[in-house]
Design a protein around this motif. Sequence first.
Motif, PDB file in Angstrom:
ATOM      1  N   THR A 163       0.779  -1.133   0.033  1.00  0.00           N
ATOM      2  CA  THR A 163      -0.110  -0.109   0.019  1.00  0.00           C
ATOM      3  C   THR A 163       0.907   1.281   0.054  1.00  0.00           C
ATOM      4  N   TYR A 164       0.181   2.388  -0.338  1.00  0.00           N
ATOM      5  CA  TYR A 164       1.011   3.586  -0.475  1.00  0.00           C
ATOM      6  C   TYR A 164      -0.116   4.756  -0.117  1.00  0.00           C
ATOM      7  N   GLU A 165       0.121   5.565   0.665  1.00  0.00           N
ATOM      8  CA  GLU A 165      -0.878   6.632   1.204  1.00  0.00           C
ATOM      9  C   GLU A 165      -0.178   7.802   1.216  1.00  0.00           C
ATOM     10  N   CYS A 166      -0.706   8.948   1.029  1.00  0.00           N
ATOM     11  CA  CYS A 166      -0.200  10.382   1.073  1.00  0.00           C
ATOM     12  C   CYS A 166      -1.311  11.323   1.446  1.00  0.00           C
ATOM     13  N   PHE A 167      -0.889  12.238   2.071  1.00  0.00           N
ATOM     14  CA  PHE A 167      -1.573  13.141   2.901  1.00  0.00           C
ATOM     15  C   PHE A 167      -1.036  14.571   2.470  1.00  0.00           C
ATOM     16  N   GLY A 168      -2.104  15.704   2.345  1.00  0.00           N
ATOM     17  CA  GLY A 168      -1.751  16.872   1.990  1.00  0.00           C
ATOM     18  C   GLY A 168      -2.992  17.833   1.686  1.00  0.00           C
ATOM     19  N   TRP A 169      -2.505  18.366   0.597  1.00  0.00           N
ATOM     20  CA  TRP A 169      -3.537  19.478  -0.228  1.00  0.00           C
ATOM     21  C   TRP A 169      -3.541  19.616  -1.303  1.00  0.00           C
ATOM     22  N   TYR A 170      -4.651  19.828  -1.847  1.00  0.00           N
ATOM     23  CA  TYR A 170      -4.643  20.179  -3.540  1.00  0.00           C
ATOM     24  C   TYR A 170      -5.004  21.728  -3.601  1.00  0.00           C
ATOM     25  N   HIS A 171      -4.326  22.452  -4.318  1.00  0.00           N
ATOM     26  CA  HIS A 171      -4.745  23.961  -4.423  1.00  0.00           C
ATOM     27  C   HIS A 171      -4.893  23.990  -5.892  1.00  0.00           C
ATOM     28  N   ALA A 172      -6.083  25.004  -6.328  1.00  0.00           N
ATOM     29  CA  ALA A 172      -6.386  25.291  -7.588  1.00  0.00           C
ATOM     30  C   ALA A 172      -6.859  26.465  -7.868  1.00  0.00           C
ATOM     31  N   GLU A 173      -6.648  26.860  -9.462  1.00  0.00           N
ATOM     32  CA  GLU A 173      -7.614  27.895  -9.822  1.00  0.00           C
ATOM     33  C   GLU A 173      -8.617  27.390 -10.645  1.00  0.00           C
ATOM     34  N   ALA A 174      -9.477  27.929 -10.461  1.00  0.00           N
ATOM     35  CA  ALA A 174     -10.802  27.821 -11.565  1.00  0.00           C
ATOM     36  C   ALA A 174     -11.241  29.090 -12.278  1.00  0.00           C
ATOM     37  N   ALA A 175     -11.775  28.613 -13.440  1.00  0.00           N
ATOM     38  CA  ALA A 175     -12.546  29.819 -14.453  1.00  0.00           C
ATOM     39  C   ALA A 175     -13.571  29.290 -14.883  1.00  0.00           C
ATOM     40  N   ARG A 176     -14.614  30.439 -14.781  1.00  0.00           N
ATOM     41  CA  ARG A 176     -15.915  30.271 -15.295  1.00  0.00           C
ATOM     42  C   ARG A 176     -15.843  30.216 -17.000  1.00  0.00           C
ATOM     43  N   THR A 177     -16.284  28.954 -17.580  1.00  0.00           N
ATOM     44  CA  THR A 177     -16.075  28.908 -18.983  1.00  0.00           C
ATOM     45  C   THR A 177     -17.656  28.827 -19.543  1.00  0.00           C
ATOM     46  N   ALA A 178     -17.627  28.863 -20.915  1.00  0.00           N
ATOM     47  CA  ALA A 178     -19.032  28.594 -21.342  1.00  0.00           C
ATOM     48  C   ALA A 178     -19.549  27.232 -21.226  1.00  0.00           C
ATOM     49  N   ARG A 179     -18.891  26.374 -20.586  1.00  0.00           N
ATOM     50  CA  ARG A 179     -19.516  24.977 -20.266  1.00  0.00           C
ATOM     51  C   ARG A 179     -19.432  24.800 -18.825  1.00  0.00           C
TER      52      ARG A 179
END
Length: 148
Positions: free
Chosen positions: A108-124
């Motif tokens: 097994t392999y396990e990791c912990f932490g965070w995801y960081h993201a930027e989002a944009a409003r698109t036509a979809r």
Amino acid sequence: MSVDHARTAADRLAVADLANAYADALDRREWQALDEVFTADLAADYNGQYVISGRDAVVAMIRSYLDPCGPTQHLLGNHRVAVDGDRAQLTVKMRVHHIGAGERADRTYECFGWYHAEAARTARGWRLSTWRQEVTAELGTRDVFVGV
């Protein structure tokens, strides 16, 4: 609740749902679903190990790890979303568990932490335009991934 507050709340939920859709797509190996999560020109950074441009290249990298792996579970929580018009910032805690396949099924392999993201409003609808994984702890062995 005013119209502006309702729209902001709906936007925050839509952006948070992108992270959930990412996790579900990976755990179900539904790679096409990532077209509804990421922009085509996505910029991604996986803990400094992989810095990749383009959704197709990112999906190919993810598949190189998960296609030969056994079951996975990407657990997400504490979604933090800040919306500013047609842009948003997302931070979400992650705990990801991987089990090996075949002769590696005992690993097994396990990791912990965070995801960081930027989002944009698109036509979809909302899409993530940047995606960064920050791993703060690891348990087990990366041997669950073939060839890594």
